[in-house]
Enzyme design. Sequence first.
Site, PDB file in Angstrom:
ATOM      1  N   ARG A   3       0.796  -1.110   0.128  1.00  0.00           N
ATOM      2  CA  ARG A   3      -0.056   0.086  -0.025  1.00  0.00           C
ATOM      3  C   ARG A   3       0.732   1.245   0.096  1.00  0.00           C
ATOM      4  O   ARG A   3       0.396   2.248  -0.608  1.00  0.00           O
ATOM      5  CB  ARG A   3      -0.979   0.125   1.108  1.00  0.00           C
ATOM      6  CG  ARG A   3      -2.001   1.327   1.211  1.00  0.00           C
ATOM      7  CD  ARG A   3      -3.069   1.116   2.108  1.00  0.00           C
ATOM      8  NE  ARG A   3      -2.604   0.656   3.510  1.00  0.00           N
ATOM      9  CZ  ARG A   3      -2.414   1.356   4.520  1.00  0.00           C
ATOM     10  NH1 ARG A   3      -1.725   2.475   4.288  1.00  0.00           N
ATOM     11  NH2 ARG A   3      -2.095   0.816   5.557  1.00  0.00           N
TER      12      ARG A   3
ATOM     13  N   TYR B  51     -17.483  15.076 -15.356  1.00  0.00           N
ATOM     14  CA  TYR B  51     -17.901  13.950 -15.048  1.00  0.00           C
ATOM     15  C   TYR B  51     -19.028  13.757 -14.137  1.00  0.00           C
ATOM     16  O   TYR B  51     -18.985  14.172 -13.023  1.00  0.00           O
ATOM     17  CB  TYR B  51     -16.664  13.085 -14.483  1.00  0.00           C
ATOM     18  CG  TYR B  51     -16.912  11.537 -14.567  1.00  0.00           C
ATOM     19  CD1 TYR B  51     -17.134  10.816 -15.807  1.00  0.00           C
ATOM     20  CD2 TYR B  51     -16.931  10.732 -13.669  1.00  0.00           C
ATOM     21  CE1 TYR B  51     -17.268   9.286 -15.712  1.00  0.00           C
ATOM     22  CE2 TYR B  51     -17.060   9.349 -13.714  1.00  0.00           C
ATOM     23  CZ  TYR B  51     -17.077   8.811 -14.703  1.00  0.00           C
ATOM     24  OH  TYR B  51     -17.471   7.463 -14.536  1.00  0.00           O
TER      25      TYR B  51
ATOM     26  N   ASP C 140      -8.763  17.469 -14.803  1.00  0.00           N
ATOM     27  CA  ASP C 140      -9.065  15.864 -15.241  1.00  0.00           C
ATOM     28  C   ASP C 140      -8.823  15.894 -16.552  1.00  0.00           C
ATOM     29  O   ASP C 140      -9.506  16.535 -17.551  1.00  0.00           O
ATOM     30  CB  ASP C 140     -10.394  15.834 -14.914  1.00  0.00           C
ATOM     31  CG  ASP C 140     -10.930  14.245 -14.937  1.00  0.00           C
ATOM     32  OD1 ASP C 140     -10.254  13.844 -15.898  1.00  0.00           O
ATOM     33  OD2 ASP C 140     -11.806  13.917 -14.584  1.00  0.00           O
TER      34      ASP C 140
ATOM     35  N   LYS D   8      -9.752   4.626 -19.101  1.00  0.00           N
ATOM     36  CA  LYS D   8     -10.000   5.294 -20.637  1.00  0.00           C
ATOM     37  C   LYS D   8      -8.779   5.045 -21.271  1.00  0.00           C
ATOM     38  O   LYS D   8      -8.366   4.077 -21.365  1.00  0.00           O
ATOM     39  CB  LYS D   8     -10.463   6.625 -20.231  1.00  0.00           C
ATOM     40  CG  LYS D   8     -11.642   6.811 -19.186  1.00  0.00           C
ATOM     41  CD  LYS D   8     -12.946   6.101 -19.330  1.00  0.00           C
ATOM     42  CE  LYS D   8     -13.886   5.929 -18.139  1.00  0.00           C
ATOM     43  NZ  LYS D   8     -13.817   7.374 -17.341  1.00  0.00           N
TER      44      LYS D   8
HETATM   45  C1  LIG Z   1     -14.365   7.838 -16.016  1.00  0.00           C
HETATM   46  C2  LIG Z   1     -14.172   9.180 -15.867  1.00  0.00           C
HETATM   47  C3  LIG Z   1     -13.943   9.150 -14.377  1.00  0.00           C
HETATM   48  C4  LIG Z   1     -13.740   8.132 -13.464  1.00  0.00           C
HETATM   49  O1  LIG Z   1     -13.010   7.314 -13.412  1.00  0.00           O
HETATM   50  P1  LIG Z   1     -13.162   5.583 -12.889  1.00  0.00           P
HETATM   51  O2  LIG Z   1     -11.960   4.834 -13.452  1.00  0.00           O
HETATM   52  O3  LIG Z   1     -14.531   5.160 -13.499  1.00  0.00           O
HETATM   53  O4  LIG Z   1     -13.512   5.726 -11.542  1.00  0.00           O
HETATM   54  C5  LIG Z   1     -13.402  10.548 -14.000  1.00  0.00           C
HETATM   55  N1  LIG Z   1     -13.259  11.312 -14.795  1.00  0.00           N
HETATM   56  C6  LIG Z   1     -13.620  11.375 -16.269  1.00  0.00           C
HETATM   57  C7  LIG Z   1     -13.710  12.408 -17.060  1.00  0.00           C
HETATM   58  C8  LIG Z   1     -13.983   9.976 -16.693  1.00  0.00           C
HETATM   59  O5  LIG Z   1     -14.138   9.963 -17.980  1.00  0.00           O
END
Ligand SMILES: *Cc1c(COP(=O)(O)O)cnc(C)c1O
Length: 422
Positions: free
Chosen positions: A60, A113, A185, A210
């Site tokens: 961790r 998101y 983000d 993604k």
């Molecule tokens: C999918 C996504 C998230 C969240 O990510 P997870 O891996 O599903 O927890 C946050 N921000 C954006 C822009 C996303 O597309």
Amino acid sequence: MTKPGQQGPHTAAIHGGIDPAEHRGAVSVPIYQTSTFAFPSAEEGAARFGGSSHGLIYSRLGNPTVQALEECVAELEEGAGAVATATGMAAVSTALLALLRQGDHVIATQPIYGASRKLIQKAFARFGITSTFVRAADPAAIRSALRPETRLIFVETPANPTLDLVDLDAAVEVARFAGIPLVVDNTFAGPHLQRPLAMGADLVVHSMTKSLNGHSDVIAGMIVARQTSMLESVRHTAISFGTTMDPHQAWLVLRGIRTLGMRVERAQENAIKLAQWLEDLSSVAWVRFPGLRSHPQYDLAKRQMSGPGSMIAFELPGGVDAGRILMNNVRLITLAVSLGGVESLIEHPASMTHAAVTAQEQREEGITPGLVRLSVGCEDLDDIRADLAQALAAVEDATFALPTTASPPIEENAHIDPHSSR
Ligand SMILES: *Cc1c(COP(=O)(O)O)cnc(C)c1O
């Protein structure tokens, strides 16, 4: 290891984070599938806990496979370092937990998101942290939302799902003016197309679920810091809240990330041609794609991104019903949320990814009822286009057959929508 920005992005993605000499010559980083690490002596164990030795302790707190991925993404994002997290939402929540305290105020852009919006608006509110959401596409909005207690600016660009952009130079300027961190983000564009830290942002967060992983088989996140000081508080927060990553997960993302540039460029090439094709169709009301001149922020996209990416949003004239028919008729393109994988995915934000956002908020965010979000993959362009063409033809057939005012009188039936607005 090489310093950020020294190598080209393909080279960094392929070689980042591994020195085979450190792993018995292994060219692929081994999976250190272990929870804990043996200390050669009691003295060394104490030194590692005391911080005078940097040896491994417990997974961790740090694991070589995870560290390899962190080094790779830090290099791609031109950051001082990175902290891998279990999920993208763990990256968002850990970054905010590291930087905020009770009584603070956050400015976030919208759309964003859906889960990030709920996290800031609901979960953090329980701990006395207030927030204001401002329109992503309005560069003056962040500055006008500043309050004395504002401690953080959180933006997402391109924004999910409308592909509105946030002017990163303008956001950096406001953050510097206010003396507060800017968190970006960068999931939609990714480091191959946009590097916010090099533009002056303080933290970048990713859902590596993604495009960084790119194969729709892992959930994972990452936080990248411009400066070491902030990185340390982020790492401390991830370790104490337990949002860190597992080594097997890290290995899978490393495997995916090696082809990041190739996948992103191929999908983008497909997306550019598909967006142009969709825009010329009479069966599509409008298309929103940062690579089209019709995008209201086309010039900004050219300034802050090295390419428009592979996400397309479009609206069908028949609204939500037409969208439903389209999504039920695609055969190659998969009806699923998520994005940035090698396969093309299609979804309906209003009823799926952004369903938790109220109708009023959806309106404010520009999420129209008929908005369709398409994540373009790496398949052959002709195959994706043919699939969309046959699904759009099915929409035309079905909406042609829908009851109109000229049809037999069925208006008494409350369950049948007359589609008078088609
Ligand atoms: C999918 C996504 C998230 C969240 O990510 P997870 O891996 O599903 O927890 C946050 N921000 C954006 C822009 C996303 O597309």
